[in-house]
Write an enzyme that holds these catalytic residues in place. Structure first.
Site, PDB file in Angstrom:
ATOM      1  N   GLU A  79     -16.728  12.750  16.592  1.00 48.37           N
ATOM      2  CA  GLU A  79     -16.194  13.185  15.298  1.00 48.37           C
ATOM      3  C   GLU A  79     -17.107  14.272  14.751  1.00 48.37           C
ATOM      4  O   GLU A  79     -18.331  14.190  14.883  1.00 48.37           O
ATOM      5  CB  GLU A  79     -16.162  12.020  14.310  1.00 48.37           C
ATOM      6  CG  GLU A  79     -15.195  10.932  14.694  1.00 48.37           C
ATOM      7  CD  GLU A  79     -15.157   9.853  13.625  1.00 48.37           C
ATOM      8  OE1 GLU A  79     -14.198   9.843  12.850  1.00 48.37           O
ATOM      9  OE2 GLU A  79     -16.109   9.056  13.559  1.00 48.37           O
ATOM     10  N   HIS A 101     -10.382   1.563  19.494  1.00 45.34           N
ATOM     11  CA  HIS A 101      -9.952   2.720  20.299  1.00 45.34           C
ATOM     12  C   HIS A 101     -10.644   2.768  21.669  1.00 45.34           C
ATOM     13  O   HIS A 101      -9.997   2.940  22.694  1.00 45.34           O
ATOM     14  CB  HIS A 101     -10.245   4.034  19.578  1.00 45.34           C
ATOM     15  CG  HIS A 101      -9.787   4.067  18.149  1.00 45.34           C
ATOM     16  ND1 HIS A 101      -8.580   3.540  17.753  1.00 45.34           N
ATOM     17  CD2 HIS A 101     -10.359   4.569  17.030  1.00 45.34           C
ATOM     18  CE1 HIS A 101      -8.444   3.718  16.451  1.00 45.34           C
ATOM     19  NE2 HIS A 101      -9.509   4.334  15.984  1.00 45.34           N
ATOM     20  N   ASP A 128       0.874  -6.650  -7.438  1.00 43.30           N
ATOM     21  CA  ASP A 128      -0.537  -6.900  -7.121  1.00 43.30           C
ATOM     22  C   ASP A 128      -0.546  -7.964  -6.037  1.00 43.30           C
ATOM     23  O   ASP A 128      -0.056  -9.077  -6.256  1.00 43.30           O
ATOM     24  CB  ASP A 128      -1.273  -7.375  -8.383  1.00 43.30           C
ATOM     25  CG  ASP A 128      -2.764  -7.556  -8.115  1.00 43.30           C
ATOM     26  OD1 ASP A 128      -3.128  -7.795  -6.932  1.00 43.30           O
ATOM     27  OD2 ASP A 128      -3.557  -7.466  -9.065  1.00 43.30           O
ATOM     28  N   ASP A 154      -2.943   6.520   1.102  1.00 43.41           N
ATOM     29  CA  ASP A 154      -3.079   7.704   1.940  1.00 43.41           C
ATOM     30  C   ASP A 154      -2.302   7.564   3.255  1.00 43.41           C
ATOM     31  O   ASP A 154      -1.593   8.476   3.691  1.00 43.41           O
ATOM     32  CB  ASP A 154      -4.581   7.898   2.230  1.00 43.41           C
ATOM     33  CG  ASP A 154      -4.853   9.065   3.120  1.00 43.41           C
ATOM     34  OD1 ASP A 154      -4.587  10.200   2.680  1.00 43.41           O
ATOM     35  OD2 ASP A 154      -5.306   8.864   4.264  1.00 43.41           O
ATOM     36  N   LEU A 155      -2.411   6.418   3.880  1.00 46.91           N
ATOM     37  CA  LEU A 155      -1.732   6.212   5.164  1.00 46.91           C
ATOM     38  C   LEU A 155      -0.216   6.317   4.997  1.00 46.91           C
ATOM     39  O   LEU A 155       0.463   6.984   5.790  1.00 46.91           O
ATOM     40  CB  LEU A 155      -2.096   4.836   5.744  1.00 46.91           C
ATOM     41  CG  LEU A 155      -1.426   4.538   7.077  1.00 46.91           C
ATOM     42  CD1 LEU A 155      -2.105   5.296   8.205  1.00 46.91           C
ATOM     43  CD2 LEU A 155      -1.434   3.046   7.387  1.00 46.91           C
ATOM     44  N   ASP A 209      -2.955   0.263  16.777  1.00 48.38           N
ATOM     45  CA  ASP A 209      -4.099   1.132  17.045  1.00 48.38           C
ATOM     46  C   ASP A 209      -3.483   2.478  17.413  1.00 48.38           C
ATOM     47  O   ASP A 209      -2.891   2.621  18.490  1.00 48.38           O
ATOM     48  CB  ASP A 209      -4.918   0.573  18.225  1.00 48.38           C
ATOM     49  CG  ASP A 209      -6.128   1.447  18.516  1.00 48.38           C
ATOM     50  OD1 ASP A 209      -6.094   2.650  18.178  1.00 48.38           O
ATOM     51  OD2 ASP A 209      -7.102   0.938  19.083  1.00 48.38           O
ATOM     52  N   HIS A 210      -3.574   3.439  16.497  1.00 53.54           N
ATOM     53  CA  HIS A 210      -2.793   4.669  16.707  1.00 53.54           C
ATOM     54  C   HIS A 210      -3.224   5.431  17.967  1.00 53.54           C
ATOM     55  O   HIS A 210      -2.494   6.278  18.448  1.00 53.54           O
ATOM     56  CB  HIS A 210      -2.832   5.565  15.466  1.00 53.54           C
ATOM     57  CG  HIS A 210      -4.170   6.161  15.184  1.00 53.54           C
ATOM     58  ND1 HIS A 210      -5.167   5.479  14.545  1.00 53.54           N
ATOM     59  CD2 HIS A 210      -4.672   7.368  15.474  1.00 53.54           C
ATOM     60  CE1 HIS A 210      -6.232   6.248  14.451  1.00 53.54           C
ATOM     61  NE2 HIS A 210      -5.961   7.395  15.010  1.00 53.54           N
ATOM     62  N   GLY A 241       0.840  -1.209   0.000  1.00 56.61           N
ATOM     63  CA  GLY A 241       0.000   0.000   0.000  1.00 56.61           C
ATOM     64  C   GLY A 241       0.865   1.244   0.000  1.00 56.61           C
ATOM     65  O   GLY A 241       0.516   2.268   0.588  1.00 56.61           O
ATOM     66  N   LYS A 277      -1.054   7.948  21.297  1.00 55.24           N
ATOM     67  CA  LYS A 277      -1.390   9.345  21.630  1.00 55.24           C
ATOM     68  C   LYS A 277      -0.863   9.717  23.014  1.00 55.24           C
ATOM     69  O   LYS A 277      -0.911   8.912  23.945  1.00 55.24           O
ATOM     70  CB  LYS A 277      -2.905   9.556  21.606  1.00 55.24           C
ATOM     71  CG  LYS A 277      -3.462   9.632  20.193  1.00 55.24           C
ATOM     72  CD  LYS A 277      -4.952   9.900  20.235  1.00 55.24           C
ATOM     73  CE  LYS A 277      -5.548   9.832  18.853  1.00 55.24           C
ATOM     74  NZ  LYS A 277      -5.408  11.057  18.087  1.00 55.24           N
ATOM     75  N   ASP A 321     -16.088   0.339  14.017  1.00 53.01           N
ATOM     76  CA  ASP A 321     -15.077   1.293  13.568  1.00 53.01           C
ATOM     77  C   ASP A 321     -14.328   1.944  14.736  1.00 53.01           C
ATOM     78  O   ASP A 321     -13.146   2.235  14.625  1.00 53.01           O
ATOM     79  CB  ASP A 321     -15.771   2.374  12.725  1.00 53.01           C
ATOM     80  CG  ASP A 321     -14.810   3.110  11.817  1.00 53.01           C
ATOM     81  OD1 ASP A 321     -13.922   2.452  11.254  1.00 53.01           O
ATOM     82  OD2 ASP A 321     -14.946   4.348  11.675  1.00 53.01           O
TER      83      ASP A 321
HETATM   84  P1  NAD Z   1      -5.731   3.716   0.443  1.00 51.29           P
HETATM   85  O1  NAD Z   1      -6.914   3.235  -0.309  1.00 51.29           O
HETATM   86  O2  NAD Z   1      -5.356   5.156   0.352  1.00 51.29           O
HETATM   87  O3  NAD Z   1      -4.451   2.895  -0.016  1.00 51.29           O
HETATM   88  C1  NAD Z   1      -4.523   1.525  -0.366  1.00 51.29           C
HETATM   89  C2  NAD Z   1      -3.250   1.096  -1.060  1.00 51.29           C
HETATM   90  O4  NAD Z   1      -3.411  -0.248  -1.503  1.00 51.29           O
HETATM   91  C3  NAD Z   1      -2.883   1.896  -2.306  1.00 51.29           C
HETATM   92  O5  NAD Z   1      -1.483   2.034  -2.336  1.00 51.29           O
HETATM   93  C4  NAD Z   1      -3.356   0.985  -3.453  1.00 51.29           C
HETATM   94  O6  NAD Z   1      -2.661   1.207  -4.655  1.00 51.29           O
HETATM   95  C5  NAD Z   1      -3.021  -0.353  -2.871  1.00 51.29           C
HETATM   96  N1  NAD Z   1      -3.742  -1.475  -3.489  1.00 51.29           N
HETATM   97  C6  NAD Z   1      -5.072  -1.642  -3.657  1.00 51.29           C
HETATM   98  N2  NAD Z   1      -5.339  -2.833  -4.242  1.00 51.29           N
HETATM   99  C7  NAD Z   1      -4.141  -3.442  -4.424  1.00 51.29           C
HETATM  100  C8  NAD Z   1      -3.733  -4.699  -4.949  1.00 51.29           C
HETATM  101  N3  NAD Z   1      -4.605  -5.606  -5.413  1.00 51.29           N
HETATM  102  N4  NAD Z   1      -2.409  -4.979  -4.957  1.00 51.29           N
HETATM  103  C9  NAD Z   1      -1.504  -4.105  -4.495  1.00 51.29           C
HETATM  104  N5  NAD Z   1      -1.819  -2.902  -3.972  1.00 51.29           N
HETATM  105  C10 NAD Z   1      -3.126  -2.581  -3.956  1.00 51.29           C
HETATM  106  O7  NAD Z   1      -5.939   3.255   1.962  1.00 51.29           O
HETATM  107  P2  NAD Z   1      -5.340   3.937   3.283  1.00 51.29           P
HETATM  108  O8  NAD Z   1      -6.212   5.050   3.710  1.00 51.29           O
HETATM  109  O9  NAD Z   1      -3.895   4.219   3.068  1.00 51.29           O
HETATM  110  O10 NAD Z   1      -5.552   2.783   4.371  1.00 51.29           O
HETATM  111  C11 NAD Z   1      -4.717   1.640   4.438  1.00 51.29           C
HETATM  112  C12 NAD Z   1      -4.963   0.921   5.764  1.00 51.29           C
HETATM  113  O11 NAD Z   1      -4.621   1.791   6.834  1.00 51.29           O
HETATM  114  C13 NAD Z   1      -6.415   0.496   6.014  1.00 51.29           C
HETATM  115  O12 NAD Z   1      -6.401  -0.704   6.740  1.00 51.29           O
HETATM  116  C14 NAD Z   1      -6.948   1.602   6.920  1.00 51.29           C
HETATM  117  O13 NAD Z   1      -7.999   1.150   7.750  1.00 51.29           O
HETATM  118  C15 NAD Z   1      -5.708   1.917   7.738  1.00 51.29           C
HETATM  119  N6  NAD Z   1      -5.703   3.264   8.316  1.00 51.29           N
HETATM  120  C16 NAD Z   1      -5.624   4.360   7.507  1.00 51.29           C
HETATM  121  C17 NAD Z   1      -5.590   5.630   8.062  1.00 51.29           C
HETATM  122  C18 NAD Z   1      -5.454   6.870   7.207  1.00 51.29           C
HETATM  123  O14 NAD Z   1      -5.336   7.935   7.794  1.00 51.29           O
HETATM  124  N7  NAD Z   1      -5.477   6.753   5.897  1.00 51.29           N
HETATM  125  C19 NAD Z   1      -5.656   5.784   9.457  1.00 51.29           C
HETATM  126  C20 NAD Z   1      -5.741   4.651  10.259  1.00 51.29           C
HETATM  127  C21 NAD Z   1      -5.754   3.395   9.672  1.00 51.29           C
END
Ligand code: NAD
Length: 483
Positions: free
Chosen positions: A217, A241, A87, A16-17, A178-179, A12, A183, A236
């Site tokens: 929230e 949390h 993938d 976004d994370l 669990d972020h 990933g 904190k 959620d």
């Molecule tokens: P996102 O959708 O922004 O990113 C998902 C990533 O997975 C991307 O890089 C995408 O290209 C990749 N991806 C999707 N399908 C794929 C595949 N088949 N093969 C390879 N790569 C693939 O998601 P995110 O927001 O970054 O969240 C990721 C995890 O982090 C989730 O479990 C979410 O619950 C957790 N999380 C996110 C945040 C946040 O602030 N974004 C906060 C807490 C927890």
């Protein structure tokens, strides 16, 4: 701090994370010298990026989160990043990934250490774990894995996922993140409870009337309606949390601060968690959905949400333990979307004492977690120029300068993974217990849904949730302290 040789693989890497949290946090650790020469990060995702393009993304992520940076440092840091188009469902791609990890291991003298980070949609976690195992991606040194939330959708799916992950990783090497546990004020609960005689000695059912936890929230579901409709506030926010906070508030004192002792204290407590019956769910829980306003959609009208959805955007409930220092004390919690403000707050409400002044309020201890970080205790004293009692707050607060130094939860927790400290991560036996509780509530709600007349309170947006939540208290002298 010491240098930890490691090859880190982020599944990933274009998400976004990774962009908002992982890359900036890793940079901060790099700047502090925790990771320097012997590390490389492989970012993976499906897109056909190059190493250079990932490095640009990493550099952008740092600039977006830092006011001032040394450009040479950013460049040196980004040079440790490599991209592998991958993938996660394609077995062959793991072979290529393994080869790159081995090459980098040699180049960076990483001593066969691997750190896997699952930063993608939870439906892929099991697949990734299985392929890491089948394709032997683990190295000859340490092998750790960080798993994002949510860990499962219910107990059965969490058990299945755990089985898939434990095929390659020992419990001690699995970091269920669990972020909230990173904190500042959540990490302050244990020192506050155990170092102050003033607080430690009143931490019992004799003095504490109830505890209230609010995770409010301000936003609605935004663009995540489709995902949220399959989850809801209970899964959620409460499953992770809120239960982590409850556990820290109710656990017995650990014998020392080692990870094992802290988890032992938590597990001892959780054995005595009361799992609610369907009747108790009906009585002690309120679920709700936000209504619309002139400018916002009602939940059921949000894009990708089922117009007949029974998914809750708000939940309030009660829980109790039969053992531990506050056995029998009701712990009330509530969380949801479209509250009047974003706030995470814990109120410890003390019992009233008889006194000759009569009208004095009981003391409350409040911990504000977000957006402010402070603890305050309400204290009674006399009024200056008229009879009666006045109430003031004694406040423990950080200066702006101190707050600026507080690391992000992700930075702290990533550091803990590097130094192999799992104190602030969720142990499987804890997670299992949380799911048992959540499943009991979900099952009761499901039965209500099937009976055709579920009680789902509709609440006005940007207030404090449904008024029905005022009725979950055990006695008429109890009410929400934060209103
Ligand atoms: P996102 O959708 O922004 O990113 C998902 C990533 O997975 C991307 O890089 C995408 O290209 C990749 N991806 C999707 N399908 C794929 C595949 N088949 N093969 C390879 N790569 C693939 O998601 P995110 O927001 O970054 O969240 C990721 C995890 O982090 C989730 O479990 C979410 O619950 C957790 N999380 C996110 C945040 C946040 O602030 N974004 C906060 C807490 C927890």
């Amino acid at each position: 701090m010491k240098n930890i040789p490691v090859i880190m693989i982020i599944f990933g890497g274009s998400g976004d994370l990774a962009h908002r949290k992982l890359y900036p946090s890793l940079f901060n650790l790099y700047e502090q010298g925790l990771i320097h020469d012997n590390f490389a990060v492989i970012g993976t995702a499906r897109r056909p990026w190059s190493h250079e393009y990932l490095r640009e993304q990493v550099s952008d992520a740092i600039h977006e989160t830092h006011d001032q940076v040394d450009e040479n440092e950013v460049k040196a840091f980004a040079s440790h990043f490599y991209y592998q188009s991958h993938d996660v469902t394609n077995v062959e791609h793991y072979v290529t990934l393994k080869k790159l990890a081995q090459e980098l291991d040699d180049r960076y003298s990483a001593q066969g250490n691997r750190l896997f980070y699952m930063a993608m949609a939870p439906r892929f976690f099991g697949t990734i774990a299985t392929h890491i195992n089948d394709q032997h991606l683990t190295g000859s040194g340490f092998n750790r894995i960080v798993v994002e939330k949510p860990f499962g959708h219910d107990l059965a799916s969490a058990e299945q996922l755990n089985k898939e992950i434990t095929a390659s990783f020992d419990e001690n090497d699995i970091f269920r993140i669990d972020h909230y546990l990173g904190k500042e004020m959540i990490q302050n609960i244990m020192p506050m409870r155990f170092t102050n005689p003033l607080i430690k000695n009143i931490w019992s059912g004799e003095y504490i009337k109830n505890i209230q936890i609010t995770l409010a929230e301000r936003l609605g579901v935004e663009a995540r309606g489709g995902y949220y409709d399959t989850s809801g506030a209970l899964r959620d926010m409460v499953q992770n949390h809120i239960f982590q906070i409850i556990t820290l508030l109710a656990m017995p004192e650990p014998k020392d601060l080692s990870s094992d002792s802290v988890h032992q204290a938590k597990q001892e407590l959780l054995k005595s968690l009361i799992i609610p019956t369907p009747e108790e769910v009906e009585k002690n829980f309120v679920r709700g959905q936000y209504l619309g306003s002139d400018t916002t959609f009602a939940y059921k009208k949000e894009p990708n949400v089922d117009p007949d959805s029974t998914t809750e955007t708000y939940v309030a409930g009660k829980t109790k333990f039969t053992s531990g220092p506050i056995a029998g004390v009701p712990i009330y919690f509530r969380t949801g979307k479209e509250f009047k403000e974003k706030k995470t707050r814990i109120d410890i409400v003390l019992k009233h004492i008889n006194n000759p002044y009569g009208q004095a309020h009981s003391n409350n201890i409040t911990i504000e977690v977000d957006p402010e970080s402070k603890i305050y205790i309400t204290i009674n004293g006399k009024k200056i120029d008229e009879p009666g009692i006045r109430r003031e707050d004694l406040t423990y607060v950080f200066s702006k300068e101190e707050m600026a130094k507080v690391p992000d939860g992700y930075e702290r927790l990533l550091h803990d993974v590097f130094v192999n400290d799992s104190t602030n991560f969720t142990h499987w036996s804890e997670l299992k217990r949380y799911w048992e509780f959540i499943d009991a509530v979900e099952d009761a709600w499901q039965k209500e849904n099937e009976a055709g007349n579920p009680e789902i309170a509709q609440y006005l947006p940007y207030r404090m949730g449904p008024k029905e939540a005022d009725n979950i208290f055990e006695s008429p002298t109890e009410h929400w302290i934060y209103e």
